[in-house]
Design an enzyme around this catalytic site. Structure first.
Site, PDB file in Angstrom:
ATOM      1  N   CYS A  85      71.684 -18.095  48.227  1.00  0.00           N
ATOM      2  CA  CYS A  85      72.016 -19.430  48.720  1.00  0.00           C
ATOM      3  C   CYS A  85      72.864 -20.272  47.785  1.00  0.00           C
ATOM      4  CB  CYS A  85      70.722 -20.128  49.065  1.00  0.00           C
ATOM      5  SG  CYS A  85      69.401 -19.860  47.851  1.00  0.00           S
TER       6      CYS A  85
HETATM    7  N1  NDP Z   1      64.415 -17.542  50.471  1.00  0.00           N
HETATM    8  C1  NDP Z   1      65.713 -17.727  50.379  1.00  0.00           C
HETATM    9  O1  NDP Z   1      66.251 -18.742  50.846  1.00  0.00           O
HETATM   10  C2  NDP Z   1      66.572 -16.727  49.699  1.00  0.00           C
HETATM   11  C3  NDP Z   1      66.061 -15.607  49.106  1.00  0.00           C
HETATM   12  N2  NDP Z   1      66.890 -14.704  48.498  1.00  0.00           N
HETATM   13  C4  NDP Z   1      66.370 -13.494  47.887  1.00  0.00           C
HETATM   14  O2  NDP Z   1      65.906 -12.625  48.928  1.00  0.00           O
HETATM   15  C5  NDP Z   1      64.782 -11.884  48.485  1.00  0.00           C
HETATM   16  C6  NDP Z   1      63.623 -12.163  49.433  1.00  0.00           C
HETATM   17  O3  NDP Z   1      63.348 -13.551  49.418  1.00  0.00           O
HETATM   18  P1  NDP Z   1      62.210 -14.239  50.287  1.00  0.00           P
HETATM   19  O4  NDP Z   1      62.152 -13.645  51.623  1.00  0.00           O
HETATM   20  O5  NDP Z   1      62.387 -15.685  50.138  1.00  0.00           O
HETATM   21  O6  NDP Z   1      60.908 -13.784  49.473  1.00  0.00           O
HETATM   22  P2  NDP Z   1      59.391 -13.717  49.974  1.00  0.00           P
HETATM   23  O7  NDP Z   1      58.587 -13.830  48.740  1.00  0.00           O
HETATM   24  O8  NDP Z   1      59.168 -14.679  51.072  1.00  0.00           O
HETATM   25  O9  NDP Z   1      59.276 -12.239  50.559  1.00  0.00           O
HETATM   26  C7  NDP Z   1      59.518 -11.103  49.784  1.00  0.00           C
HETATM   27  C8  NDP Z   1      58.848  -9.918  50.441  1.00  0.00           C
HETATM   28  O10 NDP Z   1      59.091  -8.774  49.632  1.00  0.00           O
HETATM   29  C9  NDP Z   1      57.975  -7.907  49.687  1.00  0.00           C
HETATM   30  N3  NDP Z   1      57.778  -7.284  48.365  1.00  0.00           N
HETATM   31  C10 NDP Z   1      58.004  -5.982  48.090  1.00  0.00           C
HETATM   32  N4  NDP Z   1      57.777  -5.737  46.807  1.00  0.00           N
HETATM   33  C11 NDP Z   1      57.366  -6.891  46.257  1.00  0.00           C
HETATM   34  C12 NDP Z   1      56.978  -7.268  44.956  1.00  0.00           C
HETATM   35  N5  NDP Z   1      56.973  -6.396  43.946  1.00  0.00           N
HETATM   36  N6  NDP Z   1      56.613  -8.542  44.744  1.00  0.00           N
HETATM   37  C13 NDP Z   1      56.618  -9.440  45.743  1.00  0.00           C
HETATM   38  N7  NDP Z   1      57.004  -9.142  47.007  1.00  0.00           N
HETATM   39  C14 NDP Z   1      57.369  -7.880  47.261  1.00  0.00           C
HETATM   40  C15 NDP Z   1      56.793  -8.746  50.100  1.00  0.00           C
HETATM   41  O11 NDP Z   1      56.176  -8.099  51.193  1.00  0.00           O
HETATM   42  P3  NDP Z   1      55.110  -6.933  51.009  1.00  0.00           P
HETATM   43  O12 NDP Z   1      54.274  -7.274  49.832  1.00  0.00           O
HETATM   44  O13 NDP Z   1      54.380  -6.947  52.286  1.00  0.00           O
HETATM   45  O14 NDP Z   1      55.948  -5.696  50.806  1.00  0.00           O
HETATM   46  C16 NDP Z   1      57.362 -10.081  50.558  1.00  0.00           C
HETATM   47  O15 NDP Z   1      57.010 -10.406  51.873  1.00  0.00           O
HETATM   48  C17 NDP Z   1      64.558 -12.307  47.026  1.00  0.00           C
HETATM   49  O16 NDP Z   1      65.286 -11.455  46.177  1.00  0.00           O
HETATM   50  C18 NDP Z   1      65.165 -13.701  46.992  1.00  0.00           C
HETATM   51  O17 NDP Z   1      65.532 -14.090  45.696  1.00  0.00           O
HETATM   52  C19 NDP Z   1      68.237 -14.888  48.492  1.00  0.00           C
HETATM   53  C20 NDP Z   1      68.785 -15.958  49.111  1.00  0.00           C
HETATM   54  C21 NDP Z   1      68.000 -17.006  49.707  1.00  0.00           C
HETATM   55  C1  X2W Z   2      64.218 -23.133  45.680  1.00  0.00           C
HETATM   56  C2  X2W Z   2      64.205 -21.894  44.812  1.00  0.00           C
HETATM   57  O1  X2W Z   2      63.289 -21.660  44.064  1.00  0.00           O
HETATM   58  N1  X2W Z   2      65.245 -21.097  44.924  1.00  0.00           N
HETATM   59  C3  X2W Z   2      65.370 -19.881  44.183  1.00  0.00           C
HETATM   60  C4  X2W Z   2      66.622 -19.173  44.608  1.00  0.00           C
HETATM   61  C5  X2W Z   2      66.329 -18.045  45.533  1.00  0.00           C
HETATM   62  C6  X2W Z   2      67.471 -17.124  45.684  1.00  0.00           C
HETATM   63  O2  X2W Z   2      68.374 -17.366  46.403  1.00  0.00           O
HETATM   64  O3  X2W Z   2      67.445 -16.094  44.864  1.00  0.00           O
HETATM   65  P1  X2W Z   2      68.548 -14.953  44.692  1.00  0.00           P
HETATM   66  O4  X2W Z   2      69.834 -15.424  45.289  1.00  0.00           O
HETATM   67  O5  X2W Z   2      68.670 -14.731  43.230  1.00  0.00           O
HETATM   68  O6  X2W Z   2      68.077 -13.754  45.374  1.00  0.00           O
HETATM   69  C7  X2W Z   2      65.442 -20.107  42.694  1.00  0.00           C
HETATM   70  O7  X2W Z   2      65.967 -21.103  42.237  1.00  0.00           O
HETATM   71  O8  X2W Z   2      65.064 -19.179  41.980  1.00  0.00           O
END
Ligand code: NDP
Ligand code: X2W
Length: 335
Positions: free
Chosen positions: A150
């Site tokens: 993001c």
């Molecule tokens: N949220 C956002 O707006 C954004 C997120 N991202 C990136 O996308 C990825 C996913 O983000 P987001 O959906 O927010 O994260 P969440 O924490 O909501 O979900 C991550 C999922 O990954 C699974 N998982 C598998 N292995 C692991 C582990 N070792 N530790 C924790 N969880 C694990 C979990 O499900 P289970 O345990 O059931 O396998 C969990 O539901 C991250 O790398 C994040 O930085 C990037 C851009 C924006």
């Molecule tokens: C609000 C908040 O905590 N945001 C996250 C960004 C999540 C994300 O976008 O992580 P990657 O693009 O690295 O996968 C942070 O600042 O770490």
């Protein structure tokens, strides 16, 4: 239909991916991995998807489930795709990874910003950076794409055309960006649960936030980035300040740069995060200030849309030779 395997399906990005795919004309969910909820209905974790996926349950991790899948979409915490790399690459199908594992150009940069050695430096050069507005042709020809998240997406959309046009000085750019709390993922902690955010607004990750690296890598400029947390579920607003190289019209530069982009709108009104909610759109604006000789450029996106799941689908569409906009909306949900 193209069958997608989703990793991290129980997370916030995974849920948004499944919401988008449910309405996608050419992609369907083949398997939704969610080890912590294996065997449970998808609707138990994502109740808003109950009608879209009445029978689908989360699967425990097992690479055998890739059989019959034509696409892998990974939304896992950083470090996980490196660990699983051999199993993810073995099926030989397109892979879009949203974690940070393969976004940076070198193992040294990864270690510098993530504080740990990269486990698979041999694979770093094989991934294309998945920001279609700047790397569309490369994404089309790639089987492995590392999609940006993001903050870097918002900042780079606002800044890169201005740096490329030499309208702003490439040194000392300041990016202040605020994120909705879903950006921190599904698991709450003291800083992200209701009492930690309600009625408040705060900066975090001063000086060394890891997304600085991607902003500098893509824009080609030096950036001081400060993220903020705002008391809303979704949205990123990046406000970027840069010294102008002289009088300029940054709005005109952005308009020209994005004239043919289906998901980028450039306008005079300072954009609001809410305009982008639920969509893959990015709303930009910019101004030149004669008094200070500074440029301010703004970008608003949905962190789960153009900042995550929407971006992944846009990349997958390009990799698969589909219409780039398939399954993606340009319209936010308002009010
Ligand atoms: N949220 C956002 O707006 C954004 C997120 N991202 C990136 O996308 C990825 C996913 O983000 P987001 O959906 O927010 O994260 P969440 O924490 O909501 O979900 C991550 C999922 O990954 C699974 N998982 C598998 N292995 C692991 C582990 N070792 N530790 C924790 N969880 C694990 C979990 O499900 P289970 O345990 O059931 O396998 C969990 O539901 C991250 O790398 C994040 O930085 C990037 C851009 C924006
Ligand atoms: C609000 C908040 O905590 N945001 C996250 C960004 C999540 C994300 O976008 O992580 P990657 O693009 O690295 O996968 C942070 O600042 O770490």
């Amino acid at each position: 239909m193209i069958r997608a395997a989703i990793l991290g399906a129980s997370g916030y990005v995974g849920g948004e991916l499944m919401r988008l795919i449910a309405a996608h004309p050419a992609i369907e969910v083949g398997v939704a991995f969610g080890a912590s909820n294996a065997g449970q209905a998808v609707a138990a974790v994502h109740p808003h998807l109950a009608l879209a996926y009445p029978e689908l349950a989360f699967a425990a991790w097992d690479a055998a489930h890739f059989q019959g899948c034509d696409l892998i979409l990974a939304a896992l915490p950083h470090g996980e795709t490196q660990r699983l790399a051999d199993e993810l690459l073995a099926p030989g199908v397109p892979l879009v990874d949203l974690g940070a594992d393969f976004r940076l150009g070198s193992a040294g940069e990864y270690e510098r910003w993530y504080g740990e050695p990269h486990a698979r430096p041999d694979l770093l050069g094989r991934f294309t950076y998945g920001l279609p507005e700047f790397f569309r042709d490369e994404i089309k020809g790639s089987r492995l794409v590392a999609a940006p998240g993001c903050y870097p997406t918002a900042a780079n959309l606002a800044l890169k055309p201005l740096v490329d046009a030499a309208a702003i000085d490439g040194q000392g750019i300041i990016v202040d960006a605020a994120s909705g709390v879903s950006g921190a993922g599904r698991a709450a902690n003291a800083g992200t649960h209701f009492c930690g955010i309600d009625g408040s607004y705060r900066a975090y990750g001063l000086i060394r936030h890891r997304h600085t690296a991607e902003m500098e890598m893509v824009s080609g400029a030096e950036v001081l980035f400060t993220p903020h947390l705002m008391a809303t579920s979704r949205g990123i607003l990046a406000t970027c300040y840069a010294r102008a190289t002289g009088p300029c019209d940054p709005l005109a530069i952005l308009r020209e740069a994005y004239a043919n982009e289906p998901f980028v709108h450039v306008g005079e009104t300072p954009p609001e995060t809410k305009w982008a909610t639920g969509s893959n759109a990015a709303f930009l604006s910019a101004r030149y200030d004669e008094r200070t000789n500074m440029v301010v450029a703004l970008a608003a996106i949905d962190n789960l849309g153009k900042g995550a799941a929407g971006q992944m689908v846009q990349c997958a569409n390009l990799m698969l030779g589909l219409d780039e906009t398939a399954g993606l909306s340009t319209m936010g949900v308002y009010p």
